[in-house]
Structure formats: C-alpha cells, structure tokens
Enzyme design. Sequence first.
Site, PDB file in Angstrom:
ATOM      1  N   LYS A 160       0.847  -1.187   0.000  1.00  0.00           N
ATOM      2  CA  LYS A 160       0.000   0.000   0.000  1.00  0.00           C
ATOM      3  C   LYS A 160       0.883   1.238   0.000  1.00  0.00           C
ATOM      4  CE  LYS A 160      -4.247  -1.714   0.476  1.00  0.00           C
ATOM      5  NZ  LYS A 160      -5.371  -1.342  -0.414  1.00  0.00           N
ATOM      6  N   LYS A 167     -14.384  -6.236  -6.686  1.00  0.00           N
ATOM      7  CA  LYS A 167     -14.630  -6.580  -5.280  1.00  0.00           C
ATOM      8  C   LYS A 167     -16.083  -7.039  -5.168  1.00  0.00           C
ATOM      9  CE  LYS A 167     -10.710  -4.675  -3.452  1.00  0.00           C
ATOM     10  NZ  LYS A 167     -10.586  -3.262  -3.075  1.00  0.00           N
TER      11      LYS A 167
HETATM   12 MG   LIG Z   1      -7.168  -1.332  -3.930  1.00  0.00          MG
END
Ligand SMILES: [Mg+2]
Length: 336
Positions: free
Chosen positions: A154, A251
């Site tokens: 990240k 997702k």
């Molecule tokens: Mg992402």
Amino acid sequence: MQLILRPYVLKLRHTFTISRESRDEQPSLIVELKEDGISGFGEATSNPYYNITIKGMMNDLQQLEPLIADSSGMAPEEFWEKMKSQLTHDMFALCALDLAYNDLYARKEGKKLYELWDYDISHNPLTDYTIGIDTIEKMVSKMKEMPWPIYKIKLGSDRDIEIITELRKHTDAIFRVDANCGWTADETIANAIALKELGVEFIEQPLPADDWEGHKKVFEHSVLPIIADESCQVEADVDKCFEHFHGVNVKLTKCGGLTPARRMLVKARHLGMKTMVGCMTESTVGISAIAHLLPLLDYVDMDGALLLANDIATGVRIEDGEIFYSDLHGTGVTLT
Ligand SMILES: [Mg+2]
C-alpha cells in the site's frame, strides 16, 4: 428458506493503514440462508468509504425476509435480480446475500461452486499478501514475518519510491503497489518508470476514482499496467474502464456478489483486460467465495483472513500464496 444474520467484530493482527485511514478491528456481517437442514454462508464488512454499516445492512436484509422465504429453488441469477431490485442502495448487503445463496444452491446440488460453474482450477493464480503503510522498518518486519512470493504494498505517502527501494533490498518477491487514489497523473507516469526498475508488476488505482482524463493519460503513458479498483465498482464500470485501465480489480461487496462479479470478469477478459479480484479485511467466509473465481483471474488479492487475529470460519486454506479448497460443497465454509 430461513435468513439468519450474525454480526461479528474481526480483530486485526496489526493496525492496518492505507492512504485514507488506519484501523485495528473490522465489523463484519455473516449471512446464513438455511433450508432443509443445509446452510449457505455469505459475508460483507462495514465500510466507511462507501458509508456501509452493519446495522444498515441488517435493517435492509431483515426487510427482505418474506421475499427471501418465498424464493426457494430459484437459479442464483434469478435470485440476484429479484434481491437487487430491493437493494439497489446496498450492494454490500446484496453481496452477502448472493454469496450465501450461491453457497446454499451448490451444496444442495452436491457440488463445490467451481464444479457447478464448470471451471478448470488447474491454472489458478497465487494470492498476494498485503503490506499496509507504516514506517519502513515496520513494513520490512511485516514482510519478513510472512515470507511470500507476491506482496501488494500500500502506497500513497510522500516517500513511496523510497519505501519500495528499501523493501526490495530484503526480498526477490514480485511487488504490486496500490496507491488508493493518492497520486496525480504525472506522478504516476514518473513513478511507474522507477517502480518497473524495482520489480513492480502493476499499479492499482493511482488516481482519484473519477479522474477519467487522468486515467486516460496514465493509460497511454505508463510503463506499468494500471489496474482499476475504486474506479471499477459495479457492472457498468467495466465498459468505462476499457481503454482507461489495463485491467480491473473486482470486489464482491462493491458489485453485489459472485453473480455480477462473474459477468464482470468474463466481460473484462473479452475486452482484452487483465482480471483481478480483491478482498476486504474479511473472514474465511468471504475469502472462500472468492476462491471459486480463481479460474477467471490473472491476479488475486485474497489475504483478508490472514490479517486477522480471530478468524471465525474454516474453508479455503492459503499456504505460500497457493489456495487449497475445502472438501465440503458450496464455498466449503464452516463457522467455528
Ligand atoms: Mg485497492
């Protein structure tokens, strides 16, 4: 068909930080659909970015109880359409319901989901393992604590290239990076050159979701593939991402479950785009559902349950990035 709602608070092993938030626990809702002594399970987590709460999902689903009770035996696609017409504002609740229904349906058919869909699991991709934003020392130690073939890192800080340069000194693993909307188009194009040199495979969602002019510019000039996440939420977004991204990260919670996710992945492949499914910080209930989509994927990020201190179910097992299915039918989940 009986609806049972089970709210949980999942505890994280480490505080998890991305470009917009930090957290130590994750509320999650498990949806159980029960019929003739057989149960199917689905999951959706709360999500402040999308304004989703456990209470809100429970309210939405409780109102559907009579409709659900009356929907036995429907094909999963038909069930999804019927429920979606009532849940257009709550894709997360729809996801949990759709997962539970697909699971129940496959169990009643006496098949694992991938068998029901007739998918070939012999070329399944490995899953990456996510390292949240932290001090470089802590990021290195988290990486060393979990030796893995592929890491998703990240980013979205002011020292992103420095982070990857340092991490690279400690592993030969493949890196993927996720900037969670934290960069500009020019930064992305420049960062891609440096990151490619450092063995990064692709960049996920560098720009804010609705910067379509920026996405186009980056798509045309980046030396690394760019994968949409925040820009690809529901079925209609796959077409929008075409020629603006090299691939999409679907997702389940954002699109409303396995039923639309399968259509999105088939469509993206048809358009020549790379396909990926990502997870939330969620239990083995949600992760096990994702596992049955692996044959449709180039990349997968399904480490959510590995980040937990208190998983609430057994199902798929993950070892060194490889996914092993449970012997049970459906998604293969059992609550513990
Ligand atoms: Mg992402």
